[in-house]
Design a protein around this motif. Sequence first.
Motif, short mmCIF file in Angstrom:
data_model
loop_
_atom_site.label_atom_id
_atom_site.label_comp_id
_atom_site.label_asym_id
_atom_site.label_seq_id
_atom_site.Cartn_x
_atom_site.Cartn_y
_atom_site.Cartn_z
N VAL A 110 14.83 -3.77 50.74
CA VAL A 110 14.67 -5.00 51.52
C VAL A 110 13.44 -4.92 52.42
O VAL A 110 12.65 -5.86 52.49
CB VAL A 110 15.93 -5.30 52.36
CG1 VAL A 110 15.67 -6.42 53.36
CG2 VAL A 110 17.08 -5.69 51.44
N ILE A 111 13.25 -3.79 53.10
CA ILE A 111 12.09 -3.71 54.00
C ILE A 111 10.89 -3.07 53.33
O ILE A 111 9.82 -2.95 53.92
CB ILE A 111 12.43 -2.94 55.31
CG1 ILE A 111 12.80 -1.49 55.01
CG2 ILE A 111 13.52 -3.64 56.10
CD1 ILE A 111 12.95 -0.65 56.27
N ASP A 169 10.36 0.04 52.34
CA ASP A 169 9.97 1.39 52.75
C ASP A 169 11.22 2.26 52.85
O ASP A 169 12.03 2.12 53.77
CB ASP A 169 9.26 1.34 54.11
CG ASP A 169 8.74 2.71 54.53
OD1 ASP A 169 9.36 3.73 54.15
OD2 ASP A 169 7.73 2.75 55.24
N GLN A 221 16.06 5.13 59.88
CA GLN A 221 16.79 4.19 60.74
C GLN A 221 18.29 4.28 60.55
O GLN A 221 19.05 4.04 61.48
CB GLN A 221 16.31 2.76 60.47
CG GLN A 221 14.91 2.51 60.99
CD GLN A 221 14.40 1.14 60.58
OE1 GLN A 221 15.05 0.14 60.81
NE2 GLN A 221 13.23 1.10 59.97
N LEU A 245 13.68 -4.73 64.31
CA LEU A 245 13.11 -4.39 63.00
C LEU A 245 11.60 -4.56 63.03
O LEU A 245 10.85 -3.69 62.55
CB LEU A 245 13.73 -5.29 61.92
CG LEU A 245 13.27 -4.99 60.49
CD1 LEU A 245 13.75 -3.62 60.06
CD2 LEU A 245 13.78 -6.05 59.52
N VAL A 258 10.02 -1.67 64.96
CA VAL A 258 10.02 -0.41 64.23
C VAL A 258 9.02 -0.44 63.08
O VAL A 258 8.25 0.50 62.85
CB VAL A 258 11.44 -0.10 63.71
CG1 VAL A 258 11.43 1.10 62.78
CG2 VAL A 258 12.39 0.14 64.87
N GLN A 259 9.01 -1.58 62.34
CA GLN A 259 8.10 -1.69 61.19
C GLN A 259 6.64 -1.62 61.65
O GLN A 259 5.80 -1.01 61.01
CB GLN A 259 8.33 -3.02 60.47
CG GLN A 259 9.62 -3.11 59.73
CD GLN A 259 9.62 -2.31 58.43
OE1 GLN A 259 10.34 -1.34 58.32
NE2 GLN A 259 8.81 -2.70 57.47
N LEU A 261 5.97 1.99 62.55
CA LEU A 261 5.97 2.92 61.42
C LEU A 261 4.92 2.56 60.38
O LEU A 261 4.31 3.44 59.77
CB LEU A 261 7.34 2.94 60.73
CG LEU A 261 8.48 3.64 61.48
CD1 LEU A 261 9.78 3.52 60.69
CD2 LEU A 261 8.15 5.11 61.69
N ILE A 262 4.73 1.26 60.12
CA ILE A 262 3.90 0.87 58.97
C ILE A 262 2.68 0.04 59.36
O ILE A 262 1.56 0.35 58.96
CB ILE A 262 4.73 0.10 57.92
CG1 ILE A 262 5.98 0.93 57.56
CG2 ILE A 262 3.91 -0.15 56.66
CD1 ILE A 262 6.94 0.24 56.68
N VAL A 291 7.88 -8.58 56.25
CA VAL A 291 9.30 -8.24 56.10
C VAL A 291 10.17 -9.17 56.93
O VAL A 291 11.20 -9.67 56.46
CB VAL A 291 9.52 -6.76 56.49
CG1 VAL A 291 11.01 -6.48 56.71
CG2 VAL A 291 8.98 -5.84 55.42
#
Lengths: 224, 202, 201
Positions: free
Chosen positions: B144-145, B147, B154, C77, C80-81, C84-85, C93
């Motif tokens: 879904v995300i 990665d 998580q 989310l 964090v994304q 991290l990315i 996302v």
Amino acid sequence: MIEFEGVGHDYGERMVLADVNARLREHRVALVGANGSGKSTLVRTINGLVCPSRGRVLVDGRDPALDGRSVRRRVGFVFTNPDSQIVMPTAGEDVAFSLRRSDMSKKERTRRAVEILAAHGLDGYADHPAHQLSGGQKQLLALCSMLALMPDVLVCDEPTTLLDPRNKRHYAEVLCGLEQQVVLATHDLHLIEDFDRVLVLEAGRVVADDAPADALRYYRKLLG
Amino acid sequence: MARSRSALPAADLARTVVFAAFIAVLGIFPGVYVGGSAVPIVVQNMGPLLAGSILGARRGAVCLLLFLVLVALGFPVLSGGRGGLAVFAGPTGGFILGWAASAAVAGLLVRRALPRPGLPTLVLACVAGAAMDYLVGVPYWGAVIGDFGAAAKQSLVFLPGDAAKVVLAAVVAAIVHRALPQTGGPQVGARQAGDRAEAEGP
Amino acid sequence: MNPGALYHPGTSLPHRLPVGGKLVGLLGFAALVFVARSPWWLGGGVLVVAVGYALARVPPASWSRLVRSLLVLLVPLFAVQWWLIGLDSATVVCLRLAATLGMANLFTLTTRIDDLVDAIERATRPLHRFGVRPDRFGLLVGFTVQAVAALTGIAADVREAQRARGMDRSVVAFAVPFLVRTLRHADELGEALAARGVADD
Ligand SMILES: Nc1ncnc2c1ncn2[C@@H]1O[C@H](COP(=O)(O)OP(=O)(O)O)[C@@H](O)[C@H]1O
Ligand SMILES: [Mg+2]
């Protein structure tokens, strides 16, 4: 007619029924006995919910252990706990559910359900949520749902145990008004004063089998 | 040996249906306050482990599938009143889909120890069941995300809580197995469990 | 089928669309959103969802519940994304999730459960040939909903008894008696269903 021929039953090591012999032709038959005397087990052999370890049962000549499906069509069964017998959201739907195998249309089934409810003290409750009925009403509903199947015999396993005295009396009146043959396992002795025949069960045996007055006298003596 | 009563598939049907409802009620009912915590802990995710270890693998899995159908149809039966297809579209949807597999795994591991599974067996079964859930849930989250590494990291957040619930589920299952022997057995006596339960008193 | 359902009654366009078409549309939308990589396209998707909500005239309570749960999910989310990315990926996302979750939720809000059950029974009717009984599906769902009603009462009883014994902080003291009574209810229900010929159909 219900025939018990040498019916015995064990749960594992434990013998619960020992050699029960009886032919029940009477319109109103009661089964009394202390807790654990085997009433529930015996009445469950009538529609194949319990298959006896020994002997056999015949309902109008058919053995429920072999031909459960056709026996269950003739035998209605009312249990003790009304909450466990309701399977549909409203009273009307619950009764109509019993009619699902008839060739009636959905509308006819609904109408028939309303009639059955009305005839047994639940007039106007067809659309009522079944779980919001009182205990006595739920037990009447369970009875209606069984009667919708048009059984020849109605077996009741302590149907009034969880009801208060007034509901007990009302329920007994409804039960006595039925055309069907009734086989009633119960502790409520005054419920069965007008019955045709009373069997007293003690430790899995029939120890008395008589008209109510005599059988009950024996039973009271047994209780001490 | 008596001809068994469980020839009646109605008994099976009823157990499956009622256990699915049990899991729903675990979610609907406000959680239980544990220790000194101010927020109730959600006990619904003990449901699949209990279903597997009490009903057995097959009925447990079918029961969870039925529960997932209820969720998908839009009944608010997940904890917090959640429900509907959106649940499965979210990142944690896999953990919920995984419940069916989780129940099956727990059930398979308990089977060897029937009719009287002990606490060690049940802990093992529940740990394996929970692990199965992660096996489905983490990759799904990753998809879904986009990665997988991030999803794995998580999901570590859930580990401590889940570990506690695994142990609780095993303890509860052990007690229930002792109270109602043979509940997961192939020859379940329909009345057996009921009558023994009566002895416990309501 | 149940007053607790998430469905919100109405007569709007999204309500009136045939269930099957709506379901296919939802799946198609989700697939498109899943392959789209441009934030602009995904933003468009979110806009489509918003228009859907406006058309369906769902009450503000449902709106704000959705927005709140989306925020609870998406804000952390996104953070964090991003960390991290990267920002682009985080945006994509989160937009993707907002669009799919919003649309799926809209489907649930505007579809009566009974209609959905009917549609599923109709769509799976060909399976009858393989021994599957799709006509039993609605019945099964109905039984389960009914069992929820019965068990809610039992759970309340158990909780009260637990309080009375001063053990309301123990999960075990709640779960064990609740489970035992649940299984007992199941056994009684099994007998009642058998007596009503459910197994004999
Ligand atoms: N499934 C079962 N497994 C083991 N023992 C049982 C089971 N069902 C009933 N019994 C036992 O059989 C005896 C008779 O029970 P039952 O027929 O329910 O009696 P009654 O209805 O007269 O109270 C009791 O001692 C009961 O504990
Ligand atoms: Mg009894």
